[in-house]
Design a protein around this motif. Structure first.
Motif, PDB file in Angstrom:
ATOM      1  N   SER A  70       0.770  -1.220   0.097  1.00 24.72           N
ATOM      2  CA  SER A  70       0.011   0.019  -0.031  1.00 24.72           C
ATOM      3  C   SER A  70       0.701   1.251   0.061  1.00 24.72           C
ATOM      4  CB  SER A  70      -1.029  -0.017   1.145  1.00 24.72           C
ATOM      5  OG  SER A  70      -1.882  -1.049   0.976  1.00 24.72           O
ATOM      6  N   ASN A  71       1.740   1.247  -0.806  1.00 21.35           N
ATOM      7  CA  ASN A  71       2.761   2.320  -0.735  1.00 21.35           C
ATOM      8  C   ASN A  71       2.152   3.588  -1.198  1.00 21.35           C
ATOM      9  OD1 ASN A  71       5.508   3.584  -0.729  1.00 21.35           O
ATOM     10  ND2 ASN A  71       5.304   3.887  -2.928  1.00 21.35           N
ATOM     11  N   ALA A  72       0.891   3.765  -2.175  1.00 16.10           N
ATOM     12  CA  ALA A  72       0.216   4.680  -2.502  1.00 16.10           C
ATOM     13  C   ALA A  72      -0.224   5.489  -1.509  1.00 16.10           C
ATOM     14  CB  ALA A  72      -0.488   4.467  -3.507  1.00 16.10           C
ATOM     15  N   LEU A  73      -0.944   4.744  -0.515  1.00 12.60           N
ATOM     16  CA  LEU A  73      -1.417   5.244   0.640  1.00 12.60           C
ATOM     17  C   LEU A  73      -0.337   6.160   1.632  1.00 12.60           C
ATOM     18  CD1 LEU A  73      -3.881   5.620   2.449  1.00 12.60           C
ATOM     19  CD2 LEU A  73      -3.370   3.549   3.493  1.00 12.60           C
ATOM     20  N   ARG A  74       0.960   5.450   1.714  1.00 11.85           N
ATOM     21  CA  ARG A  74       1.823   6.073   2.452  1.00 11.85           C
ATOM     22  C   ARG A  74       2.300   7.130   1.839  1.00 11.85           C
ATOM     23  NH1 ARG A  74       3.674   0.687   2.288  1.00 11.85           N
ATOM     24  NH2 ARG A  74       5.693   1.259   1.254  1.00 11.85           N
ATOM     25  N   VAL A  75       2.343   7.309   0.437  1.00  9.64           N
ATOM     26  CA  VAL A  75       2.877   8.521  -0.202  1.00  9.64           C
ATOM     27  C   VAL A  75       1.860   9.501  -0.153  1.00  9.64           C
ATOM     28  CG1 VAL A  75       3.343   9.565  -2.571  1.00  9.64           C
ATOM     29  CG2 VAL A  75       4.194   7.169  -2.149  1.00  9.64           C
ATOM     30  N   ALA A  76       0.685   9.311  -0.071  1.00 10.61           N
ATOM     31  CA  ALA A  76      -0.485  10.307   0.127  1.00 10.61           C
ATOM     32  C   ALA A  76      -0.369  10.828   1.527  1.00 10.61           C
ATOM     33  CB  ALA A  76      -1.949   9.888  -0.011  1.00 10.61           C
ATOM     34  N   ALA A  77      -0.185   9.911   2.666  1.00  9.45           N
ATOM     35  CA  ALA A  77      -0.118  10.435   4.004  1.00  9.45           C
ATOM     36  C   ALA A  77       1.193  11.401   4.241  1.00  9.45           C
ATOM     37  CB  ALA A  77       0.027   9.118   4.884  1.00  9.45           C
ATOM     38  N   SER A  78       2.430  10.827   3.628  1.00  6.79           N
ATOM     39  CA  SER A  78       3.546  11.572   3.667  1.00  6.79           C
ATOM     40  C   SER A  78       3.488  13.017   2.989  1.00  6.79           C
ATOM     41  CB  SER A  78       4.986  11.308   3.017  1.00  6.79           C
ATOM     42  OG  SER A  78       4.622  11.001   1.547  1.00  6.79           O
ATOM     43  N   LYS A  79       2.445  13.196   2.129  1.00  2.95           N
ATOM     44  CA  LYS A  79       2.274  14.534   1.407  1.00  2.95           C
ATOM     45  C   LYS A  79       0.956  15.431   2.152  1.00  2.95           C
ATOM     46  CE  LYS A  79       3.070  15.175  -3.025  1.00  2.95           C
ATOM     47  NZ  LYS A  79       4.264  15.848  -2.758  1.00  2.95           N
ATOM     48  N   GLY A  80       0.390  14.846   3.025  1.00 10.09           N
ATOM     49  CA  GLY A  80      -0.549  15.352   3.804  1.00 10.09           C
ATOM     50  C   GLY A  80      -1.898  15.566   2.984  1.00 10.09           C
ATOM     51  N   ASP A  81      -1.999  14.872   2.030  1.00 10.26           N
ATOM     52  CA  ASP A  81      -3.043  14.807   0.962  1.00 10.26           C
ATOM     53  C   ASP A  81      -4.324  14.121   1.477  1.00 10.26           C
ATOM     54  OD1 ASP A  81      -4.963  15.028  -1.326  1.00 10.26           O
ATOM     55  OD2 ASP A  81      -3.314  15.434  -2.439  1.00 10.26           O
ATOM     56  N   LYS A  82      -5.257  14.794   2.112  1.00 13.83           N
ATOM     57  CA  LYS A  82      -6.265  14.159   2.939  1.00 13.83           C
ATOM     58  C   LYS A  82      -7.312  13.549   1.888  1.00 13.83           C
ATOM     59  CE  LYS A  82      -8.658  18.195   4.468  1.00 13.83           C
ATOM     60  NZ  LYS A  82      -9.877  18.378   3.475  1.00 13.83           N
ATOM     61  N   ASP A  83      -7.585  14.390   0.753  1.00 15.16           N
ATOM     62  CA  ASP A  83      -8.299  13.870  -0.390  1.00 15.16           C
ATOM     63  C   ASP A  83      -7.982  12.481  -0.891  1.00 15.16           C
ATOM     64  OD1 ASP A  83     -10.175  16.030   0.100  1.00 15.16           O
ATOM     65  OD2 ASP A  83      -8.888  17.336  -1.495  1.00 15.16           O
ATOM     66  N   ILE A  84      -6.599  12.526  -1.099  1.00  9.94           N
ATOM     67  CA  ILE A  84      -6.276  11.443  -1.876  1.00  9.94           C
ATOM     68  C   ILE A  84      -6.264  10.039  -0.606  1.00  9.94           C
ATOM     69  CG2 ILE A  84      -4.379  10.038  -2.835  1.00  9.94           C
ATOM     70  CD1 ILE A  84      -3.899  12.799  -4.591  1.00  9.94           C
ATOM     71  N   VAL A  85      -5.757  10.494   0.736  1.00 17.12           N
ATOM     72  CA  VAL A  85      -6.017   9.484   1.601  1.00 17.12           C
ATOM     73  C   VAL A  85      -7.251   8.760   1.726  1.00 17.12           C
ATOM     74  CG1 VAL A  85      -5.578   9.005   4.316  1.00 17.12           C
ATOM     75  CG2 VAL A  85      -3.784  10.473   2.894  1.00 17.12           C
ATOM     76  N   GLN A  86      -8.210   9.718   1.734  1.00 15.49           N
ATOM     77  CA  GLN A  86      -9.565   9.005   1.780  1.00 15.49           C
ATOM     78  C   GLN A  86      -9.997   8.113   0.675  1.00 15.49           C
ATOM     79  OE1 GLN A  86     -12.218  12.575   2.592  1.00 15.49           O
ATOM     80  NE2 GLN A  86     -13.635  11.290   3.979  1.00 15.49           N
ATOM     81  N   MET A  87      -9.625   8.595  -0.710  1.00 14.25           N
ATOM     82  CA  MET A  87      -9.807   7.830  -1.737  1.00 14.25           C
ATOM     83  C   MET A  87      -9.177   6.525  -1.530  1.00 14.25           C
ATOM     84  SD  MET A  87      -9.440  10.044  -5.249  1.00 14.25           S
ATOM     85  CE  MET A  87      -8.794  11.736  -4.826  1.00 14.25           C
ATOM     86  N   LEU A  88      -7.938   6.359  -1.010  1.00 17.99           N
ATOM     87  CA  LEU A  88      -7.083   5.240  -0.954  1.00 17.99           C
ATOM     88  C   LEU A  88      -7.519   4.332  -0.010  1.00 17.99           C
ATOM     89  CD1 LEU A  88      -3.746   6.488  -2.220  1.00 17.99           C
ATOM     90  CD2 LEU A  88      -5.379   4.994  -3.432  1.00 17.99           C
ATOM     91  N   ILE A  89      -8.077   4.870   1.311  1.00 14.56           N
ATOM     92  CA  ILE A  89      -8.403   3.915   2.655  1.00 14.56           C
ATOM     93  C   ILE A  89      -9.063   2.727   2.078  1.00 14.56           C
ATOM     94  CG2 ILE A  89      -9.442   3.833   4.676  1.00 14.56           C
ATOM     95  CD1 ILE A  89      -8.116   6.585   5.410  1.00 14.56           C
ATOM     96  N   PRO A  90     -10.241   2.726   1.258  1.00  9.52           N
ATOM     97  CA  PRO A  90     -11.026   1.683   1.155  1.00  9.52           C
ATOM     98  C   PRO A  90     -10.491   0.594   0.316  1.00  9.52           C
ATOM     99  CG  PRO A  90     -12.220   3.829   0.480  1.00  9.52           C
ATOM    100  CD  PRO A  90     -10.783   3.957   0.860  1.00  9.52           C
ATOM    101  N   VAL A  91      -9.276   1.078  -0.310  1.00 12.05           N
ATOM    102  CA  VAL A  91      -8.898  -0.010  -1.425  1.00 12.05           C
ATOM    103  C   VAL A  91      -7.489  -0.459  -0.927  1.00 12.05           C
ATOM    104  CG1 VAL A  91     -10.259   0.415  -3.131  1.00 12.05           C
ATOM    105  CG2 VAL A  91      -8.135   2.017  -2.920  1.00 12.05           C
ATOM    106  N   SER A  92      -6.821   0.087   0.166  1.00  8.02           N
ATOM    107  CA  SER A  92      -5.551  -0.245   0.577  1.00  8.02           C
ATOM    108  C   SER A  92      -5.701  -0.728   1.906  1.00  8.02           C
ATOM    109  CB  SER A  92      -4.684   1.349   0.632  1.00  8.02           C
ATOM    110  OG  SER A  92      -4.832   1.901  -0.539  1.00  8.02           O
ATOM    111  N   ASP A  93      -4.352  -1.214   2.388  1.00 12.75           N
ATOM    112  CA  ASP A  93      -4.343  -1.830   3.598  1.00 12.75           C
ATOM    113  C   ASP A  93      -3.551  -0.877   4.670  1.00 12.75           C
ATOM    114  OD1 ASP A  93      -3.743  -3.454   6.013  1.00 12.75           O
ATOM    115  OD2 ASP A  93      -2.503  -4.894   5.018  1.00 12.75           O
ATOM    116  N   ALA A  94      -4.208  -0.083   5.406  1.00 18.50           N
ATOM    117  CA  ALA A  94      -3.603   0.919   6.260  1.00 18.50           C
ATOM    118  C   ALA A  94      -2.834   0.494   7.319  1.00 18.50           C
ATOM    119  CB  ALA A  94      -4.550   1.810   6.818  1.00 18.50           C
TER     120      ALA A  94
END
Length: 171
Positions: A70-94
């Motif tokens: 789930s690297n895409a989720l980690r990248v979104a979190a590291s960028k602080g992009d809450k919109d993308i984090v929200q999109m990725l949570i349902p399809v990723s493994d937090a």
């Protein structure tokens, strides 16, 4: 067969470049091809890194958001992009990599992203990895907010004002 493979590889490279450049029309065109898959989620990760929300939306169905733990989720979190984090949570493994996305948000002091990730993360692991008072204080603050909101909802208070809802009288 070799020619088809070459075309597919070319399309994959085009998809990655389009994701990088936020070229929505090319992403739409390429994602409409039935056989095209974003193998290893590279185009998705590039779009996330660049903050291209519409590209991320288009790429999720043809990508593997759980690729590379789930690297895409980690990248979104590291960028602080809450919109993308929200999109990725349902399809990723937090919880991947010991809830690394949540640990990043906490370490960066990003309360909004951390609040989104909190229900999906292994909080005990996050707490054990949290370094410094700032990270632990933010985690405590988030947990306190969640408890206060739950309690307010349970007793019927408006969580924002902590006042009971006003009932209108009929005359």
């Amino acid at each position: 067969m070799g020619l088809l493979k070459d075309i597919s590889e070319t399309d994959r490279y085009k998809l990655i470049a389009a994701a990088r450049d936020n070229d929505i029309e090319t992403v739409k065109h390429l994602t409409s091809k039935n056989d095209l898959k974003d193998e290893n989620g590279i185009a998705l990760q590039v779009a996330v890194r660049e903050g291209h929300k519409q590209c991320v939306e288009l790429l999720i169905p043809i990508s593997d958001p759980m690729a590379d733990n789930s690297n895409a989720l980690r990248v979104a979190a590291s960028k602080g992009d809450k919109d993308i984090v929200q999109m990725l949570i349902p399809v990723s493994d937090a919880k991947a990599y010991d809830s690394w996305a949540m640990r990043i948000a906490i370490t960066d002091g990003d309360k909004e992203c951390a609040e989104l990730l909190y229900p999906h993360s292994d909080i005990e692991v996050v707490r054990n990895f949290s370094v410094g008072n700032r990270s632990k204080n933010l985690l405590d603050e988030i947990e306190s907010d969640i408890q206060r909101k739950s309690l307010s909802e349970a007793i019927g208070l408006d969580a924002m004002t902590e006042q009971a809802p006003v009932k209108k009288r009929r005359m």
